[in-house]
Design a protein around this motif. Structure first.
Motif, PDB file in Angstrom:
ATOM      1  N   ARG A 137       0.833  -1.220   0.000  1.00  0.00           N
ATOM      2  CA  ARG A 137       0.000   0.000   0.000  1.00  0.00           C
ATOM      3  C   ARG A 137       0.863   1.264   0.000  1.00  0.00           C
ATOM      4  O   ARG A 137       0.408   2.325   0.463  1.00  0.00           O
ATOM      5  N   GLY A 139       1.971   4.608  -0.991  1.00  0.00           N
ATOM      6  CA  GLY A 139       1.310   5.658  -1.760  1.00  0.00           C
ATOM      7  C   GLY A 139      -0.175   5.450  -1.955  1.00  0.00           C
ATOM      8  O   GLY A 139      -0.807   6.181  -2.707  1.00  0.00           O
ATOM      9  N   MET A 140      -0.743   4.473  -1.263  1.00  0.00           N
ATOM     10  CA  MET A 140      -2.174   4.171  -1.443  1.00  0.00           C
ATOM     11  C   MET A 140      -3.017   5.324  -0.891  1.00  0.00           C
ATOM     12  O   MET A 140      -2.866   5.707   0.262  1.00  0.00           O
ATOM     13  N   ASN A 141      -3.879   5.833  -1.732  1.00  0.00           N
ATOM     14  CA  ASN A 141      -4.597   7.061  -1.394  1.00  0.00           C
ATOM     15  C   ASN A 141      -6.002   6.971  -1.974  1.00  0.00           C
ATOM     16  O   ASN A 141      -6.165   6.727  -3.165  1.00  0.00           O
TER      17      ASN A 141
ATOM     18  N   MET B  81     -10.257   3.899   4.822  1.00  0.00           N
ATOM     19  CA  MET B  81      -9.788   5.028   4.004  1.00  0.00           C
ATOM     20  C   MET B  81     -10.449   6.347   4.400  1.00  0.00           C
ATOM     21  O   MET B  81     -10.616   7.245   3.565  1.00  0.00           O
ATOM     22  N   ASN B 100      -6.026   2.158   6.145  1.00  0.00           N
ATOM     23  CA  ASN B 100      -5.584   3.200   5.214  1.00  0.00           C
ATOM     24  C   ASN B 100      -6.259   4.561   5.461  1.00  0.00           C
ATOM     25  O   ASN B 100      -6.448   5.348   4.534  1.00  0.00           O
ATOM     26  N   MET B 102      -6.699   8.364   6.172  1.00  0.00           N
ATOM     27  CA  MET B 102      -5.832   9.485   5.782  1.00  0.00           C
ATOM     28  C   MET B 102      -5.875  10.604   6.828  1.00  0.00           C
ATOM     29  O   MET B 102      -4.888  11.283   7.062  1.00  0.00           O
ATOM     30  N   THR B 119      -1.972   0.218   7.464  1.00  0.00           N
ATOM     31  CA  THR B 119      -1.436   1.092   6.405  1.00  0.00           C
ATOM     32  C   THR B 119      -1.946   2.534   6.482  1.00  0.00           C
ATOM     33  O   THR B 119      -1.788   3.294   5.535  1.00  0.00           O
ATOM     34  N   HIS B 121      -2.436   6.400   6.884  1.00  0.00           N
ATOM     35  CA  HIS B 121      -1.481   7.483   6.649  1.00  0.00           C
ATOM     36  C   HIS B 121      -1.613   8.631   7.642  1.00  0.00           C
ATOM     37  O   HIS B 121      -0.690   9.433   7.777  1.00  0.00           O
ATOM     38  N   SER B 138       2.060  -1.937   8.881  1.00  0.00           N
ATOM     39  CA  SER B 138       2.457  -1.036   7.784  1.00  0.00           C
ATOM     40  C   SER B 138       1.901   0.372   7.950  1.00  0.00           C
ATOM     41  O   SER B 138       1.586   1.043   6.968  1.00  0.00           O
ATOM     42  N   LYS B 140       1.529   4.238   8.223  1.00  0.00           N
ATOM     43  CA  LYS B 140       2.280   5.205   7.424  1.00  0.00           C
ATOM     44  C   LYS B 140       2.059   6.642   7.896  1.00  0.00           C
ATOM     45  O   LYS B 140       2.102   7.564   7.082  1.00  0.00           O
ATOM     46  N   GLN B 159       5.914   2.337   9.143  1.00  0.00           N
ATOM     47  CA  GLN B 159       6.778   3.302   8.465  1.00  0.00           C
ATOM     48  C   GLN B 159       6.796   4.666   9.148  1.00  0.00           C
ATOM     49  O   GLN B 159       7.825   5.341   9.151  1.00  0.00           O
TER      50      GLN B 159
END
Lengths: 433, 244
Positions: A137, A139-141, B81, B100, B102, B119, B121, B138, B140, B159
């Motif tokens: 993932r 750069g997964m956006n 997400m 994921n 954001m 994951t 961010h 993972s 981020k 990360q």
């Protein structure tokens, strides 16, 4: 008289010597180099008395393909079934990605992102862009997910089924590191398994999540490396994939252990009929589209894939060659790197004289994305026209009308894998006469 | 594509600003489509979801400053997400809650299953109970605060971001870690490859205090230990082969 050992040939001896000196396995780019049964081992049966050919310069032979119309409100409608395989920014320069987008768009086909996310160059120049969803993932956006035209969940690739990715530190520049949220210069490791799902039951839920996030607009592809293809395709299709991308062992990689590339996975020719059988048994052939990659080089390979039941192909290595990889005029520079034009495979090293597999700004500037895009478009047009030549000779008004009955095999191995008769016989090994 | 069978059944029982969606009569697809409306933050900034009953992908892909309160347990990928939204689960969450993410805030009042915040961010994920294996895998850049324990392989290949564990951590915490920072108040069963305990300096105590406050946790930062990457595996060397 000097006699070279078949077991310990010069390449094997060199491998042992290199391992002993360095203490590390060999990493390189590209796909399997060993000889395996391939599409060259098949021939078409052109029409004559028992079949009726089409007039080459008068009668149409269509080439368009729709991908992902099973669930998505906006499936991809491509002018040619030759698509561009997933390759990352990071592995390739930004200009190379732009060139791929330009070339693909010029001929009305799709290109694909890779590990590390979507770049503006690529999105801006790609009419149809497939966004890869990988285990790392990086750069997964979700914004990019919504900007994409299709989503490709990557389970594996033909060069390394069961393996994760790697991008060596020399290619982790500031921009690449920023996109992947990594420190500059580290050897980037990519996981081999997705972090939030395991197995086909979970995959079904994951596919549904991606559909929900994108309001059921985008086709969802599932990419697998060819290994247990029959079962993998069945499971992926039943999990809800709109498109299966099947990548054989000749499929390229930016950086993988040589032992992995050469010894894991099965040839594209062996995998394709298994995938078609799996889809047919589920009643999903032509409903879940099949995109085949791994050593696709010309219109004959394209036509043979179509005849065996694929809906489209994807090219990676051939696309890079079209851009200028391994160009003869760079031979002297390749030799300085210990290679030669036609042999260069150190795509992991970031020192590509052609400016394609590099993040070095000076090297990357060597590739003009407009010129590269035009070269790629030329190549795809030639591939498509070559396949049309063959299809017309077989009496087919669309590439998708080609069928296994149009093919014979030159070897017993290819006949068994492709499930078509050995040329001049009615014998398909493994099937009753 | 199958057509939606019925329009979204939205009730506005007590106010003009909170919409109530009962998933026993509406489906998740309708709910998400409504939450994705371009003007949702202006028109309906507050949502309440009843009878989630373990359904998957509730409130995924949000991209607006809305508040979503979910009364009950959710299945996989709730608030996946997420951007900008505040999602609260008044129950337990299945696999991959806030995966994921954001930005925004996701709070689970109960426990979370595997791969919570995977994951992600950015934003803040709070699990008031415990989180199972691979919490923050993972990661981020997200901040994750867990009131209870976390399972094995948490923050694997993390990360960036911070993982705060008020209880205990399972095996192989922070395995193959990059630059994520981990704070644990309780015991750590074992550390993963290249993860080491690091000095807790003043700036770490300060950021931990901020994270705990943001999560509404009353724990004392002084009782935590800090873990991070030894950075020995950032570039492959044959002498480290046994670490993998």
């Amino acid at each position: 008289m000097l006699r070279e050992s078949a077991t310990f040939d010069r390449a094997t001896i060199a491998d042992i010597q290199r391992a002993a000196e360095t203490g590390i396995y060999d990493i390189r780019g590209g796909g399997a180099k060993r000889r395996v049964p391939h599409f060259d081992d098949l021939l078409f049966l052109g029409a004559s008395m028992s079949r009726y050919p089409l007039e080459g310069y008068r009668e149409r032979c269509d080439t368009d393909v729709v991908l992902g119309d099973r669930n998505a409100s906006y499936p991809l409608h491509l002018s040619t079934p030759v698509t561009i395989a997933g390759m990352s920014f990071g592995a390739l320069s930004g200009r190379a990605k732009e060139a791929l987008g330009r070339g693909a768009s010029e001929v009305g086909t799709s290109t694909t992102t890779g590990d590390g996310g979507m770049t503006p160059e690529e999105r801006g120049q790609s009419k149809h862009l497939v966004y890869q969803y990988l285990p790392s993932r990086y750069g997964m956006n979700p914004d990019h997910l919504r900007m994409a035209d299709a989503i490709e969940i990557v389970l594996g690739q033909g060069a390394k089924p069961g393996g994760g990715g790697m991008l060596l530190g020399q290619k982790i520049t500031e921009r690449v590191a920023g996109m992947r949220t990594l420190p500059m210069g580290v050897d980037q490791r990519s996981a081999c398994r997705h972090p939030d799902w395991t197995g086909p039951d979970d995959l079904e839920i994951k596919i549904r999540e991606l559909r929900e996030i994108t309001d059921w607009e985008k086709p969802v592809y599932v990419k697998i490396g060819a290994s247990r293809t029959y079962y993998d395709v069945k499971l992926a299709a039943k999990a809800g994939a709109d498109v299966i991308v099947l990548d054989g062992m000749q499929g390229g990689t930016a950086a993988t252990q040589d032992v992995f590339i050469e010894h894991v996975g099965i040839p594209t020719l062996a995998a394709l009929p298994q995938a078609v059988q799996a889809l047919q048994e589920e009643g999903l052939h032509r409903h879940v589209q099949l995109v085949v990659s791994g050593g696709i080089r010309n219109g004959a390979d394209l036509a043979k894939c179509m005849a065996l039941g694929a809906d489209a192909v994807a090219i990676g290595t051939a696309a890079l060659i079209a851009l200028g990889d391994n160009a003869p005029h760079l031979d002297e520079e390749y030799r300085k790197l210990g290679s030669a034009a036609g042999f260069y495979d150190d795509w992991q090293a970031g020192r590509d004289p052609a400016g394609i597999t590099t993040q070095d700004p000076e090297l990357a500037d060597r590739l003009d994305p407009v010129v590269g895009g035009r070269r790629l478009a030329n190549f795809i047009r030639v591939m498509t026209m070559e396949a049309q030549v063959i299809a017309r000779a077989c009496g087919k008004a669309h590439l998708h009308s080609l069928e296994p009955e149009d093919l014979v095999a030159l070897s017993i191995e290819a006949a068994a894998m492709a499930r078509v008769p050995l040329a001049g016989t009615s014998w398909i090994p493994g099937q009753p006469l | 594509m199958a057509a939606l069978s019925t329009p979204l059944d939205v009730h506005e029982p007590n106010s003009t600003t909170e919409a109530v969606v009962d998933l026993s009569v509406s489906d998740v697809r309708q709910l998400n489509a409504a939450l994705h409306a371009p003007d949702v933050a202006e028109k309906v900034p507050s949502w309440r979801v009843t009878h989630p009953d373990g359904r998957h992908s509730i409130a995924v892909g949000l991209d607006a400053e809305v508040s979503v309160e979910i009364d009950g347990h959710v299945g996989y990928y709730c608030a996946g997400m997420n951007k900008s939204a505040t999602v609260t689960v008044h129950g337990n969450a299945g696999v991959g809650v806030a995966e994921n993410m954001m930005s925004g805030t996701v709070r689970v009042r109960g426990n979370a299953s595997q791969s919570a915040g995977a994951t992600a961010h950015g934003g803040l994920l709070v699990v008031e109970g415990s989180a199972a294996a691979r919490c923050g895998i993972s990661m981020k850049g997200v901040d994750i605060v867990v009131g209870g324990d976390v399972g094995h392989m948490s923050a694997f290949m993390g990360q960036a971001g911070r993982l705060v564990v008020c209880g205990d951590a399972g095996d192989a915490l922070g395995d193959s870690l990059y630059e994520a920072r981990i704070y644990v108040q309780g015991s750590v069963k074992s550390l993963g490859a290249d993860c080491i305990e690091k000095e807790m300096r003043a700036e770490h105590l300060a950021e931990l205090a901020e994270l705990l406050a943001a999560a509404g946790m009353s724990a004392d930062p002084a009782g935590f230990r800090r873990y991070g990457s030894a950075r020995q595996l950032y570039n492959f060397h044959v002498d480290n082969a046994s670490a993998y």
